[in-house]
Design an enzyme around this catalytic site. Structure first.
Site, mmCIF file in Angstrom:
data_model
loop_
_atom_site.group_PDB
_atom_site.id
_atom_site.type_symbol
_atom_site.label_atom_id
_atom_site.label_comp_id
_atom_site.label_asym_id
_atom_site.label_seq_id
_atom_site.Cartn_x
_atom_site.Cartn_y
_atom_site.Cartn_z
ATOM 1 C CG HIS A 144 34.641 22.691 27.949
ATOM 2 N ND1 HIS A 144 35.094 23.696 28.780
ATOM 3 C CD2 HIS A 144 33.409 22.365 28.405
ATOM 4 C CE1 HIS A 144 34.166 23.972 29.690
ATOM 5 N NE2 HIS A 144 33.128 23.174 29.472
ATOM 6 C CG ASN A 188 35.968 21.751 31.494
ATOM 7 O OD1 ASN A 188 36.344 22.665 32.225
ATOM 8 N ND2 ASN A 188 34.693 21.356 31.452
ATOM 9 C CD GLU A 189 33.221 21.136 35.221
ATOM 10 O OE1 GLU A 189 32.205 20.467 34.932
ATOM 11 O OE2 GLU A 189 33.153 22.286 35.680
ATOM 12 C CE1 TYR A 320 29.695 27.271 37.838
ATOM 13 C CE2 TYR A 320 31.091 25.338 37.545
ATOM 14 C CZ TYR A 320 30.595 26.543 37.078
ATOM 15 O OH TYR A 320 31.005 27.037 35.854
ATOM 16 C CD GLU A 370 33.665 25.989 33.873
ATOM 17 O OE1 GLU A 370 32.570 25.688 34.406
ATOM 18 O OE2 GLU A 370 34.131 25.388 32.896
ATOM 19 C CD1 TRP A 417 29.345 29.231 33.379
ATOM 20 C CD2 TRP A 417 31.277 28.856 32.281
ATOM 21 N NE1 TRP A 417 29.034 28.614 32.196
ATOM 22 C CE2 TRP A 417 30.198 28.382 31.504
ATOM 23 C CE3 TRP A 417 32.572 28.744 31.786
ATOM 24 C CZ2 TRP A 417 30.383 27.781 30.261
ATOM 25 C CZ3 TRP A 417 32.765 28.150 30.567
ATOM 26 C CH2 TRP A 417 31.686 27.673 29.811
ATOM 27 C CD GLU A 424 25.002 25.466 31.542
ATOM 28 O OE1 GLU A 424 25.323 24.544 32.314
ATOM 29 O OE2 GLU A 424 25.833 26.239 31.029
ATOM 30 C CD1 TRP A 425 27.044 22.438 29.723
ATOM 31 C CD2 TRP A 425 27.454 21.543 27.726
ATOM 32 N NE1 TRP A 425 28.329 22.782 29.364
ATOM 33 C CE2 TRP A 425 28.604 22.256 28.139
ATOM 34 C CE3 TRP A 425 27.490 20.898 26.483
ATOM 35 C CZ2 TRP A 425 29.769 22.332 27.384
ATOM 36 C CZ3 TRP A 425 28.653 20.981 25.724
ATOM 37 C CH2 TRP A 425 29.771 21.676 26.176
#
EC number: 3.2.1.21
Length: 463
Positions: A144, A188-189, A320, A370, A417, A424-425
């Site tokens: 991730h 992941n993504e 999302y 998510e 999620w 958050e990044w």
């Protein structure tokens, strides 16, 4: 090489007012449905320099001035590394049946190579044992985004060698923890790594290089396939698959060229990853758009797509937002956004993307790993957090998922999620995505109103 297994007309978005509404209390999910929540290692664990953990690209990125809001880092995050046992109790109190988390590669191999760090493996063994003791099914993600910095120094995901280092890392993890993990997710993504890490540059490693970006896409796909092969070679008895964030793409209008532009946009957003994994082909329209001299196109070796398309047992879908594409290939906003300006709130997109995967790629088991949004959560004087906007968002998206199941989509589980507010990044701690409020100065956990609502939904099997 076909552009798509079944090229369908691109859907037109429905108005939220037109969505089927059912009276409260009538939506019941199948028995055994996996109600869950999700997290990732760098976002919650903290303990960045403890027990032999090495440095990741996110340690480097977050400590670089100007990269993350307020200069925030994941050094402490939600301190889950020290508080995991209490967090497991929280999960049990919520009634979670599934917990999706990630394993930090630099906690297992500090420099991305060599013998595994036993203290890192021991932490995840304790976490897994705690999940099983509480009757919660683990869903473990191998990667991730926290690539060991030492591998970035050797080229990162632009280097084909790193795909093999990932397969070695996966092998170590499978051998040590495979008996405790029924469901594995590989990467992941990958799209977010490509777009945010190598196109816009606002995620680690912070590059802006289109030539590198799609070579990275290919290498991430290749790493996924190599991990699947490593799992099969060990005789793993669980299930394994990738985790893709998928975005339905709709024509913004009916002007000439919009449909073609939308299909091309969809190629980069969805088909690049779905087609290669599930059909063994990259979409030809994307390859043509990149051109024969692009580093990605030149970087595809004989046999790569056979590896990438190694059979998987399930597909993790993360939804999302939708995209609305113009004839110029740009996007426009159609629906209200959350506190995350990129996120348009459109629940029908959940239905569209789930049914599209089943229609175009067959009845592969699906899990939503998510879905959620940030809300302006504050701790009230009475010690509660009222996040009614999150409840409405989840209710509407779960209703869309329920309708997809009723229409034949083999959706097995749904993970909100996120379990906890977290790092958050690039937004640091400015956005709160959790069901559980984290008071960062004290690390106190406070279940929000949405957490209490979700517990009732889980207990009832619906709402």
């Amino acid at each position: 090489m076909s552009t798509h297994p079944r090229q369908q007309p691109l859907p037109h978005a429905a108005s939220p007012d037109s969505l089927e509404r059912k009276p409260a209390g009538t939506l019941r999910f199948p028995p055994g449905f996996g109600w869950g929540a999700a997290t990732s290692a760098y976002q919650i664990e903290g303990a960045a320099k403890e027990d032999g953990r090495g440095e990741s690209i996110w340690d480097t990125f977050s400590h670089t001035p100007g990269r993350v809001h307020n200069g925030d880092t994941g050094d402490i995050a939600a301190d889950h590394y020290h508080r995991y046992d209490a967090d497991l109790d929280l999960m049990a109190e919520l009634g979670l049946r599934s917990y999706r988390f990630s394993i930090a590669w630099p906690r297992i191999q500090p420099d991305g190579t060599g013998a595994p760090n036993q203290r890192g493996l021991d932490f995840y063994r304790r976490l897994l044992d705690g999940l099983h003791d509480r009757g919660i099914q683990p869903v473990a993600t191998l990667f991730h985004w926290d690539l060991p910095q030492a591998l970035q120094d050797r080229g990162g995901w632009e280097s084909r060698e790193v795909t093999h280092r990932f397969a070695d890392y996966a092998d170590h993890v499978f051998r040590a923890l495979g008996d405790r993990v029924p469901t594995w997710l590989t990467i992941n993504e990958p799209k977010t790594v490509v777009q945010n890490g190598y196109l816009s540059g606002h995620h680690a490693p912070g590059h802006q290089d289109p030539q590198a970006a799609y070579l990275v896409a290919h290498h991430l796909q290749l790493a996924h396939g190599l991990a699947v092969r490593a799992y099969r070679a060990l005789g793993g008895t669980g299930r394994i698959g990738p985790a893709f964030n998928l975005h339905p793409c709709y024509p913004a209008d009916s002007s000439p060229g919009t449909t073609e532009a939308t299909w091309r946009y969809d190629g980069y957003e969805n088909r690049l990853y779905l087609d290669s994994t599930l059909t063994g082909r990259y979409p030809q329209d994307v390859l043509d758009d990149l051109g024969p001299d692009h580093r990605m196109v030149r970087g595809i070796h004989d046999g790569d797509l056979d590896i990438i398309s190694a059979p998987v047992d399930l597909l993790a879908v993360q939804y999302y937002t939708p995209y609305y594409v113009t004839a110029a290939g740009t996007t426009v906003r159609r629906w209200p956004t959350s506190e995350a300006s990129w996120q348009q709130i459109y629940p029908e997109g959940m239905y569209d993307i789930l049914t599209r995967v089943t229609r175009d790629y067959g009845p592969i088991p699906l899990t939503v790993t998510e879905n959620g949004l940030p809300t302006p959560d504050t701790l009230a004087a009475d010690g509660t957090v009222d996040d009614g906007e999150r409840i409405q968002f989840l209710r509407d998206h779960l209703a869309a998922a329920h309708r997809a199941i009723a229409d034949g989509v083999p959706l097995e589980s749904f993970h909100v999620w996120s379990l906890l507010d977290n790092f958050e990044w690039a937004e640091g701690y400015d956005q709160r995505w959790g069901l559980v409020y984290v008071d960062y100065p004290t690390q106190r956990r406070v279940p929000k109103r949405s957490a209490h609502w979700y517990r009732e939904v889980i207990a009832a099997g619906g709402f």
